[in-house]
Write a protein that holds these residues in place. Structure first.
Motif, PDB file in Angstrom:
ATOM      1  N   UNK A   1       0.843  -1.200   0.000  1.00  0.00           N
ATOM      2  CA  UNK A   1       0.000   0.000   0.000  1.00  0.00           C
ATOM      3  C   UNK A   1       0.874   1.244   0.000  1.00  0.00           C
ATOM      4  N   UNK A   2       0.394   2.282  -0.716  1.00  0.00           N
ATOM      5  CA  UNK A   2       1.084   3.570  -0.790  1.00  0.00           C
ATOM      6  C   UNK A   2       2.533   3.363  -1.239  1.00  0.00           C
TER       7      UNK A   2
ATOM      8  N   UNK B   1      -2.783  -1.516  -2.977  1.00  0.00           N
ATOM      9  CA  UNK B   1      -3.586  -0.302  -3.085  1.00  0.00           C
ATOM     10  C   UNK B   1      -2.681   0.929  -3.198  1.00  0.00           C
ATOM     11  N   UNK B   2      -3.197   1.874  -3.970  1.00  0.00           N
ATOM     12  CA  UNK B   2      -2.515   3.175  -4.115  1.00  0.00           C
ATOM     13  C   UNK B   2      -1.054   3.028  -4.538  1.00  0.00           C
TER      14      UNK B   2
ATOM     15  N   UNK C   1      -1.668  -5.091 -14.033  1.00  0.00           N
ATOM     16  CA  UNK C   1      -2.256  -4.871 -12.720  1.00  0.00           C
ATOM     17  C   UNK C   1      -3.329  -5.942 -12.533  1.00  0.00           C
ATOM     18  N   UNK C   2      -3.296  -6.653 -11.392  1.00  0.00           N
ATOM     19  CA  UNK C   2      -4.169  -7.816 -11.243  1.00  0.00           C
ATOM     20  C   UNK C   2      -4.486  -8.048  -9.769  1.00  0.00           C
ATOM     21  N   UNK C   3      -5.242  -9.132  -9.543  1.00  0.00           N
ATOM     22  CA  UNK C   3      -5.431  -9.656  -8.198  1.00  0.00           C
ATOM     23  C   UNK C   3      -6.136  -8.725  -7.241  1.00  0.00           C
ATOM     24  N   UNK C   4      -7.128  -7.977  -7.728  1.00  0.00           N
ATOM     25  CA  UNK C   4      -7.890  -7.127  -6.822  1.00  0.00           C
ATOM     26  C   UNK C   4      -7.182  -5.866  -6.391  1.00  0.00           C
ATOM     27  N   UNK C   5      -6.066  -5.554  -7.021  1.00  0.00           N
ATOM     28  CA  UNK C   5      -5.366  -4.315  -6.679  1.00  0.00           C
ATOM     29  C   UNK C   5      -6.261  -3.123  -7.006  1.00  0.00           C
TER      30      UNK C   5
ATOM     31  N   UNK D   1     -10.472   0.842 -10.465  1.00  0.00           N
ATOM     32  CA  UNK D   1      -9.935   2.175 -10.198  1.00  0.00           C
ATOM     33  C   UNK D   1      -8.556   2.422 -10.777  1.00  0.00           C
ATOM     34  N   UNK D   2      -8.115   1.619 -11.744  1.00  0.00           N
ATOM     35  CA  UNK D   2      -6.801   1.833 -12.353  1.00  0.00           C
ATOM     36  C   UNK D   2      -6.856   3.037 -13.297  1.00  0.00           C
ATOM     37  N   UNK D   3      -5.852   3.884 -13.210  1.00  0.00           N
ATOM     38  CA  UNK D   3      -5.785   5.106 -14.022  1.00  0.00           C
ATOM     39  C   UNK D   3      -4.555   5.052 -14.930  1.00  0.00           C
ATOM     40  N   UNK D   4      -4.731   5.317 -16.223  1.00  0.00           N
ATOM     41  CA  UNK D   4      -3.625   5.499 -17.164  1.00  0.00           C
ATOM     42  C   UNK D   4      -3.821   6.851 -17.835  1.00  0.00           C
ATOM     43  N   UNK D   5      -2.995   7.816 -17.447  1.00  0.00           N
ATOM     44  CA  UNK D   5      -3.123   9.178 -17.953  1.00  0.00           C
ATOM     45  C   UNK D   5      -1.766   9.664 -18.478  1.00  0.00           C
TER      46      UNK D   5
END
Length: 956
Positions: free
Chosen positions: A176-177, A200-201, A214-218, A244-248
Motif C-alpha cells: 500500500x502507498x 492499493x494506491x 495490474x491484477x489480483x484485486x489491486x 480504479x486503475x488510471x492510465x493518464x
C-alpha cells in the motif's frame, strides 16, 4: 537534503532511466485515482512520491548508503557514507521509516534480486534512490547500468523507489502507498511490472517499461507520464480485476494485440490523454487494437482525449482501434456514438508527424488538464507548456499535451549584440539586439540590463534602445525567459559612452619585451606596440585605422586597436596614425619613434653545432650571403629561447681558396662594413662572434671573396628580462701553462679554477676568457667546457705551430668553480686571461648593436710598439663593450691589450699579432670615462688596428 543527495542532481543518465526523476518539480501533489481533480498539498503532508514534508524533515532521519565498489564496503557495518553496505538487500533489511537508502550505480550491476518488505509510516516513507554514474568526459554519455536482477515489494507500505532499472521484472504484491518513479526494466520477462495481491494506491510515474500488468484485486493503481514498449504478443498495459486503475498521459507502443486492455472486475478505470502507436514490427495491423475494455470492466470506466495512430508510412486507418464491452469499433465517431466515450479522441492512419517534437503535432495543447492522475511535469521532468504556435484545443481551453512528453521551447542559446552605437557620446540612443534558437519566439520575454543602475528593460521586443546619462564603459547583460519560466542568459556585451567632442588621433609607442625564456611563438627583437585606444579621443566608434610604421610597411584595421610591429633595423622612424570614425570624421597624427635593441641578460647553453658545410659539401662563396636559422617555424630546437635577441657564436672558417674575410650580421639588414674572421688561403681560423638575431630568427654570413667551409657553434644568447648580468674585469691572468703545469698534450684534459678566484665570485654562472695558444707542435683545436664528463663536439681555438693564436670564449662554470681544457693532438701551451663574468651579482646588461666600425688606423697611421691608441664612440654610460679588434699589416710578432681608458695597463693580452697576417679577435673590455677604450701595442712592431663595435654593457 544530504550532501550525497545534492551531488546526485548533477549527474543524469543517457537513456532516460533516472534522468527524469532528477528534475522533479518542487510542487507536491496528491493523486487520487477515484477523483477527477488534482489537489495541491502544503508542506508537511504526503507528497506524490511519499517524500516527507517539512514537519518530517525536522526529525532529521538518518541516511544509509550502498556501494559495492567501495574498498571498505561491509554488510556488517553501519551503512554510512564512509563505510557503505555492499548490497541493497542488506539495506532493505534494516531501513527504518523516514530513512533514505542511496545506492551508488556508477559500478553497474548489483547481482541480486532485492525484496523490500519493510514499511514506512505516513509522512515518513522508506526511500530508495540512486547516485548515478558520472558521464563520460568525452561523450557526456552515461553507461546504461542495471541496479539489480529484479525487485519485489511485498507486504510493505509507504515505500518510494526512484531511478531503479532492473534486467528482470518488478513485482508489487500486497502493498500500500507505493511510489515508483523514473524506473525501467529489460526484456527478460513476460511483464516488466506486475502489481497484484490486492495492492492499493500504487503510483508509477515518469518511467520506461516494456509492459505492465495490474491484477489480483489491486485498487487505485495510477500510471502517469510513462512509456510502454510491449513485446510482440503482449499487451503494453494489461489491467485484470483491478478496479480504479488510471492510465493518464502515457505513450504506449502496443504489440500486435491490444495496447491497453482492461478486463475482469476492473470497473471505474480511467484512460485519458494517452498516445497509442502500433509497434513498427507488427506486420499485421489488422490484429492491432489500441483500447480494449471487456463488458465486465466497462461499468464506471471512462476513456477520452486519447490519440491513436497507425504504423509509420501507412495511409490505411487502424482496422479496429476500439473494443468496448464485446463490440469492436472501426472509427472514433462510431465508438463515441455507441458508448459516449472518446468524444475528444483522435484516430489517425499514420504516426508520421505525431511525435511531441514534430511541428504541428495533434498531441500538442489538446489534452485534458483535469483528467485523473494528471502530473505537472512530463517524463523528463519538464513542466506543462503552452505552445504559442497552436491553438489550445484541450478541455476548457487547456494546453496539456497528450502522451508522456510535453512539447517545449527548444531555446538553448541567446546571442546579444550592441548593434546600434556601441561607442557613442552621451545622449545617443544605444540599441541592443537579441537573437535566439527558440522555436517559440512569440512566447519569449526579453530582459536587458544596461549596467548603469537603471531598471532592466523587460518586454516582448528583442530590440531595445537606451540613452545613457553619463560617460563610462558599461556591461550590457541580457537574458531570455520562456513561456514556462526557464531562463537562458546571453553573453555580456560592452558599450562605451563618451563625452561629446572631436576625433583626435593619438598613440603611444612602447617596446614589447619577452618576460621569460620563450618556448612558444617568437617575439622578435625591436618589436614595438602602437597603442591608439589608450591615447586617442574618439567620441564615436572608430571605423578604420591605418598605421604607417615609417619603414615602408603599414597596418590597417577596421576599428581602433593596438598593433605590434617588428622592425628589422634600429633607427629613428616617423610613425603616422590615420583614423576615420563611423560619422566620417578623420584625424591623423605623426610621431618620431626611436627603435633599438633592449638591454639583455646572458643565458649560457651547452655548446651546440648549428652549421658545418663540410658535412653537406656546400661551401660558402664570396659575394653570396648564407642564412643561418636559429629559431622559428621548422627550425630544430637548439635549446634557445624563441625570443632570443642576440647570440654568441664560435665561427670557424677553413679550406679557404684565397685570402679573405667573413662578415656575420643580423638577417633583414644590410651587410655592414666590418669583419669577424680573417682567413689565409688553406688555413683554418676561428673567432667568437656576438651578433643580433634578425626579426625572422636568422643571421647572415658572407665571405668577401673565394670559397671556404663554414662551421658555426652556438655557446649562449642574450634576451631581455632573463639570464645573468655581466661584470667586466681588468684582464687578469688565470693560468699560463708555460709557468705552471707544462704544455697540454693531445687527447689530454686539464682542469682550471676560474670562479672563487681573481675577483670572480664562486657562484658565477659563466666566465669570459681570452684563450691564447702558443708553442703548438701540430695543427690542433682546443675546447674549453664546463663539465669534464661531457666534452662537446665543438671548438674554441685553432692552433698552429709557430704561431701564437687567440680567441675569446664565454664558458659556463663547471663543478667547484672550474672549467676543463682539451686539445685533440700534439701539444700546446695555453694562456687564459679573465675579462669578466656573468652571475647573480653582475652589474650590467648587454645591448647588442648592428656591427659598427668605431676606428681604423689605416686612415690615421699605424700604432707604434709601446704606443696606445684611443677608441671613442661608445655610450658615455657604458661599463663594458664587446668589440671585434683586428690587427693587420703587422711587421713583427707581438700582442695588443685592450682596457678601459684612463685605467692601468694590465699584464695580459687581448690579441696576438703575427707579421704579414691579419688577425681578428672578439674582445670584451671595461670602458673608461667618456665612452672610450685604450688599445696598447706591445714590442712586436707597428700595427694597423681596426675596431668594430658588437655591443655594450650598461648598469642594469
Amino acid at each position: 537534503m544530504s550532501e550525497q543527495a545534492t551531488h546526485r542532481h548533477r549527474r543524469p543518465t543517457r537513456n532516460g532511466i533516472g534522468q527524469w526523476q532528477l528534475q522533479l518539480p518542487k510542487e507536491v501533489f496528491l493523486l487520487s485515482p477515484t477523483r477527477t481533480t488534482t489537489v495541491l498539498l502544503t508542506a508537511g503532508l504526503v507528497t506524490l512520491l511519499g517524500v516527507p514534508g517539512a514537519a518530517a524533515a525536522e526529525a532529521a532521519p538518518s541516511t544509509l548508503y550502498v556501494n559495492r565498489a567501495a574498498a571498505n564496503c561491509s554488510d556488517g557495518g553501519p551503512g554510512s557514507s564512509a563505510v557503505p553496505f555492499c548490497s541493497i538487500t542488506k539495506a532493505a533489511k534494516v531501513v527504518e521509516p523516514g530513512q533514505t537508502v542511496w545506492v551508488d550505480t556508477a559500478i553497474g550491476h548489483y547481482k541480486e534480486s532485492v525484496t523490500i518488505d519493510r514499511s514506512g509510516e505516513p509522512g515518513k516513507p522508506i526511500t530508495f534512490d540512486i547516485i548515478p554514474a558520472e558521464p563520460d568526459p568525452e561523450t557526456g554519455e552515461v553507461t546504461e547500468n542495471y541496479w539489480t536482477d529484479g525487485l519485489t515489494i511485498s507486504g510493505a507500505s509507504h515505500v518510494v523507489v526512484r531511478g531503479l532499472a532492473t534486467d528482470d521484472g518488478i513485482r508489487v504484491h500486497g502493498s500500500t502507498d507505493v511510489a515508483l518513479d523514473g524506473i525501467g526494466n529489460g526484456w527478460g520477462t513476460s511483464h516488466g511490472l506486475v502489481v497484484g495481491g490486492g495492492s492499493e494506491d500504487v503510483r508509477v510515474t515518469r518511467s520506461r517499461l516494456h509492459s505492465a500488468r495490474v491484477e489480483g484485486g489491486s485498487r487505485n493503481t495510477m500510471f502517469g507520464r510513462n512509456t510502454f514498449f510491449a513485446q510482440e504478443g503482449l499487451q503494453s498495459a494489461e489491467v485484470v480485476d483491478a478496479p480504479g486503475t488510471v492510465l493518464t498521459n502515457n505513450t504506449v507502443y502496443g504489440g500486435c494485440g491490444e495496447a491497453i486492455g482492461v478486463s475482469g472486475g476492473s470497473s471505474g478505470s480511467k484512460l485519458f490523454n494517452n498516445l497509442i502507436y502500433p509497434h513498427t514490427y507488427c506486420g499485421n495491423s489488422e490484429l492491432f487494437r489500441a483500447i480494449g475494455v471487456t463488458e465486465s470492466a466497462a461499468a464506471g470506466t471512462a476513456a477520452d482525449y486519447n490519440l491513436i495512430t497507425g504504423r509509420h508510412g501507412t495511409t490505411s486507418p487502424v482496422a479496429t482501434p476500439y473494443q468496448w464491452a464485446g463490440t469492436g469499433y472501426k472509427t472514433q465517431a462510431a465508438f463515441t456514438a455507441a458508448t459516449g466515450q472518446g468524444v475528444h479522441d483522435i484516430v489517425l492512419p499514420s504516426r508520421d508527424g505525431v511525435g511531441a517534437s514534430e511541428n504541428g503535432s495533434p498531441t500538442v495543447d489538446s489534452g485534458d488538464p483535469t483528467a485523473p492522475g494528471v502530473l505537472p511535469t512530463d517524463i523528463y521532468g519538464r513542466p506543462t507548456a503552452d505552445d504559442p504556435r497552436v491553438p489550445n484545443t484541450g478541455r476548457d481551453g487547456g494546453w496539456i499535451d497528450r502522451g508522456a512528453e510535453e512539447t517545449q521551447d527548444r531555446l538553448s542559446m541567446v546571442w546579444s549584440y550592441v548593434s546600434q552605437n556601441n561607442w557613442a557620446p552621451v545622449g545617443t540612443e544605444v540599441g541592443v539586439n537579441i537573437t535566439t534558437d527558440s522555436n517559440w519566439e512569440s512566447a519569449l520575454t526579453y530582459h536587458v540590463d544596461f549596467g548603469d543602475g537603471t531598471a532592466p528593460v523587460v518586454g516582448k521586443k528583442n530590440f531595445v534602445e537606451h540613452v545613457y546619462s553619463s560617460p563610462g564603459v558599461y556591461d550590457v547583460k541580457t537574458k531570455v525567459v520562456t513561456a514556462v519560466g526557464r531562463e537562458v542568459e546571453g553573453s555580456t556585451r560592452t558599450t562605451k559612452v563618451t563625452a561629446p567632442g572631436v576625433l583626435t588621433a593619438d598613440f603611444t609607442a612602447t617596446p614589447v619585451l619577452p618576460t621569460t625564456i620563450d618556448t612558444g611563438n617568437r617575439l622578435a627583437p625591436m618589436t614595438v606596440r602602437i597603442d591608439t585606444p589608450g591615447a586617442t579621443v574618439a567620441p564615436w566608434r572608430v571605423g578604420s585605422q591605418k598605421v604607417d610604421f615609417g619603414d615602408g610597411t603599414s597596418s590597417s584595421r577596421k576599428g581602433l586597436e593596438k598593433v605590434e610591429h617588428a622592425y628589422k633595423t634600429p633607427g629613428t622612424y616617423k610613425v603616422t596614425v590615420s583614423l576615420t570614425d563611423v560619422q566620417g570624421a578623420q584625424s591623423t597624427v605623426s610621431k618620431t619613434v626611436q627603435v633599438d635593441y633592449a638591454p639583455s641578460g646572458y643565458v649560457a647553453t651547452e655548446p651546440l653545432r648549428l652549421l658545418d658545410t663540410r658535412t653537406t659539401n656546400t661551401p660558402i662563396k664570396g659575394g653570396s650571403a648564407r642564412p643561418v636559422a636559429l629559431v622559428g617555424w621548422g627550425v630544430p630546437d637548439y635549446g634557445l629561447s624563441r625570443s632570443v635577441s642576440a647570440v654568441v657564436l664560435n665561427v670557424t672558417v677553413t679550406d679557404a681558396t684565397e685570402d679573405t674575410h667573413l662578415t656575420v650580421w643580423p638577417s633583414g639588414q644590410s651587410r655592414p662594413a666590418t669583419s669577424n674572421v680573417n682567413i689565409a688561403r688553406g688555413a683554418t681560423s676561428s673567432n667568437t662572434v656576438t651578433v643580433p638575431v634578425g626579426a625572422d630568427g636568422k643571421i647572415q654570413a658572407q665571405l668577401n671573396a673565394g670559397k671556404a667551409s663554414l662551421i658555426v657553434d652556438v655557446v649562449g644568447y642574450y634576451q631581455p628580462n632573463v639570464g645573468e648580468r655581466f661584470s667586466p674585469l681588468t684582464p687578469t691572468r688565470v693560468t699560463d701553462t708555460r709557468t705552471s703545469g707544462g704544455a697540454l698534450g693531445g687527447g689530454k684534459t686539464r682542469t682550471v679554477k676560474v670562479a672563487g678566484v681573481n675577483g670572480i665570485p664562486a657562484d658565477a654562472e659563466a666566465v669570459a676568457l681570452n684563450l691564447t695558444g702558443t708553442g703548438a707542435t701540430q695543427p690542433a683545436h682546443v675546447i674549453a667546457y664546463p663539465d669534464p664528463a661531457k666534452r662537446p663536439a665543438t671548438s674554441n681555438l685553432n692552433v698552429e705551430p709557430g704561431k701564437d693564436k687567440s680567441n675569446q670564449a664565454i664558458v659556463p662554470v663547471g663543478p667547484n668553480g672550474t672549467i676543463t681544457l682539451f686539445t685533440n693532438s700534439g701539444s700546446t701551451h695555453l694562456v687564459l686571461d679573465a675579462v669578466g663574468y656573468y652571475g647573480k651579482d653582475g652589474k650590467a646588461l648587454f645591448t647588442p648593436v648592428v656591427p659598427k666600425r668605431l676606428a681604423d688606423t689605416r686612415a690615421t697611421g699605424k700604432v707604434a710598439p709601446g704606443a696606445t691608441t684611443t677608441v671613442s664612440g661608445l655610450p658615455a654610460n657604458a661599463l663594458g663593450a664587446v668589440l671585434n679588434v683586428t690587427a693587420t699589416d703587422s711587421t713583427g710578432p707581438g700582442f695588443l691589450t685592450v682596457y678601459g681608458f684612463g685605467g692601468k695597463l694590465p699584464g695580459a693580452s687581448s690579441l696576438n699579432t703575427l707579421p704579414g697576417v691579419t688577425v681578428p679577435n672578439h674582445v670584451t673590455t671595461p670602458v673608461g670615462t667618456g665612452g672610450k677604450v685604450s688599445i696598447f701595442n706591445s714590442h712586436g712592431g707597428p700595427n694597423h688596428v681596426i675596431t668594430d663595435l658588437l655591443g655594450y654593457f650598461t648598469q642594469g
